[in-house]
Design an enzyme around this catalytic site. Sequence first.
Site, PDB file in Angstrom:
ATOM      1  N   ASP A  15     100.278  44.963 131.776  1.00  0.00           N
ATOM      2  CA  ASP A  15     100.819  46.324 131.252  1.00  0.00           C
ATOM      3  C   ASP A  15     100.210  47.415 132.362  1.00  0.00           C
ATOM      4  O   ASP A  15      99.122  47.257 132.950  1.00  0.00           O
ATOM      5  CB  ASP A  15     100.396  46.827 129.970  1.00  0.00           C
ATOM      6  CG  ASP A  15     101.265  47.915 129.360  1.00  0.00           C
ATOM      7  OD1 ASP A  15     102.302  48.142 129.793  1.00  0.00           O
ATOM      8  OD2 ASP A  15     100.988  48.366 128.159  1.00  0.00           O
ATOM      9  N   ASN A  63     111.677  44.907 124.771  1.00  0.00           N
ATOM     10  CA  ASN A  63     111.736  45.711 126.175  1.00  0.00           C
ATOM     11  C   ASN A  63     113.488  45.821 126.475  1.00  0.00           C
ATOM     12  O   ASN A  63     113.787  46.406 127.378  1.00  0.00           O
ATOM     13  CB  ASN A  63     111.336  44.595 127.341  1.00  0.00           C
ATOM     14  CG  ASN A  63     109.606  44.805 127.362  1.00  0.00           C
ATOM     15  OD1 ASN A  63     109.134  43.900 127.804  1.00  0.00           O
ATOM     16  ND2 ASN A  63     109.025  46.199 126.896  1.00  0.00           N
TER      17      ASN A  63
HETATM   18  C1  IPE Z   1     104.028  44.552 126.530  1.00  0.00           C
HETATM   19  O1  IPE Z   1     104.058  45.855 127.257  1.00  0.00           O
HETATM   20  C2  IPE Z   1     105.136  43.491 127.001  1.00  0.00           C
HETATM   21  C3  IPE Z   1     105.011  43.009 128.206  1.00  0.00           C
HETATM   22  C4  IPE Z   1     103.843  43.241 128.986  1.00  0.00           C
HETATM   23  C5  IPE Z   1     105.961  42.310 128.833  1.00  0.00           C
HETATM   24  P1  IPE Z   1     105.002  47.128 126.803  1.00  0.00           P
HETATM   25  O2  IPE Z   1     104.772  48.073 127.602  1.00  0.00           O
HETATM   26  O3  IPE Z   1     106.332  46.717 126.197  1.00  0.00           O
HETATM   27  O4  IPE Z   1     104.282  47.309 125.204  1.00  0.00           O
HETATM   28  P2  IPE Z   1     104.139  48.571 124.412  1.00  0.00           P
HETATM   29  O5  IPE Z   1     105.686  49.235 123.994  1.00  0.00           O
HETATM   30  O6  IPE Z   1     103.358  49.721 124.869  1.00  0.00           O
HETATM   31  O7  IPE Z   1     103.584  48.031 122.868  1.00  0.00           O
HETATM   32  C1  IPE Z   2     104.479  46.342 132.038  1.00  0.00           C
HETATM   33  O1  IPE Z   2     104.381  47.529 132.629  1.00  0.00           O
HETATM   34  C2  IPE Z   2     105.701  45.543 132.388  1.00  0.00           C
HETATM   35  C3  IPE Z   2     106.739  45.270 131.506  1.00  0.00           C
HETATM   36  C4  IPE Z   2     106.382  45.541 130.144  1.00  0.00           C
HETATM   37  C5  IPE Z   2     107.939  44.582 131.797  1.00  0.00           C
HETATM   38  P1  IPE Z   2     105.176  48.760 131.891  1.00  0.00           P
HETATM   39  O2  IPE Z   2     106.644  48.749 132.420  1.00  0.00           O
HETATM   40  O3  IPE Z   2     105.124  48.234 130.301  1.00  0.00           O
HETATM   41  O4  IPE Z   2     104.408  49.896 132.285  1.00  0.00           O
HETATM   42  P2  IPE Z   2     104.128  51.140 131.446  1.00  0.00           P
HETATM   43  O5  IPE Z   2     103.291  50.626 130.361  1.00  0.00           O
HETATM   44  O6  IPE Z   2     105.231  51.838 131.104  1.00  0.00           O
HETATM   45  O7  IPE Z   2     102.858  51.897 132.184  1.00  0.00           O
HETATM   46 MG    MG Z   3     103.801  49.280 128.990  1.00  0.00          MG
END
Ligand code: IPE
Ligand code: IPE
Ligand code: MG
Length: 237
Positions: A15, A63
């Site tokens: 993340d 997502n």
């Molecule tokens: C969790 O991250 C999913 C992945 C890393 C694929 P998100 O960024 O989607 O989760 P939330 O929305 O902060 O809970």
């Molecule tokens: C994790 O990084 C990757 C996926 C969930 C695909 P994010 O895209 O959630 O990055 P933040 O949380 O917005 O910084």
């Molecule tokens: Mg995220």
Amino acid sequence: MAEVNVPQHVGIIMDGNGRWAKKRGLPRSFGHKQGAAVFKKTINWARELGIKCVTFYAFSTENWKRSPQEVRFLMGFSREIIHRRVAQMDDWGVRVRWSGRRPKLWKSVIDELEVAMERTKHNKVIDVVFCINYGGRAEIADACAEIAREVAAGRIKGDRVTEKMIADHLYNPDIPDCDLVIRTSGEQRTSNFLPWEAAYAELDFVPELFPDCGRDVLWRSIDHYIHRDRRFGGVKK
Ligand code: IPE
Ligand code: IPE
Ligand code: MG
């Protein structure tokens, strides 16, 4: 680090890619690209430590709520990463696996996963599970639906459903329970990641954004894990 104590199965919630890009005034896709470079290195670091399985959370069933552009980027990019990295993973002795739901997931991504799984199916050094279009509740619901079909067909008695039966109907039933879940970027939640498999996992929430994670971050989490006292509901003498 003594190999005997390392977790067998580590789950990583990668993340913070978007925030990494935002801090630099770049589009979110740049964060995903940087994250992918760390993902590849992490496989090697885990392998060096003697970890037998790493599950990477790459795209959740939630997502799809992101903008169409980001979803399109993440789908195309996942396909490209699997394609580009399969030879290296094969060289490292990685057995590629996938956990997730078929409906909605791009067919080209599934095709690429299937090619990688077929090519690496005899490898034994480390399992790498890609969670793509993965949701923990969806996984449990899918297991229950499969069991319901078997009950309807008369192969299982409805009042004989056990925990083991549910575990045996998960996406990868041969993968052992998750010992350690690491989430980067400081968020302290699991966001529907491995609710069944990680029911007794140790959790480590680390402040670094995923694209900033070096080997030291993984080592620090493994060190935390080694010093945890896992009791599984029992009492330690
Ligand atoms: C969790 O991250 C999913 C992945 C890393 C694929 P998100 O960024 O989607 O989760 P939330 O929305 O902060 O809970
Ligand atoms: C994790 O990084 C990757 C996926 C969930 C695909 P994010 O895209 O959630 O990055 P933040 O949380 O917005 O910084
Ligand atoms: Mg995220």
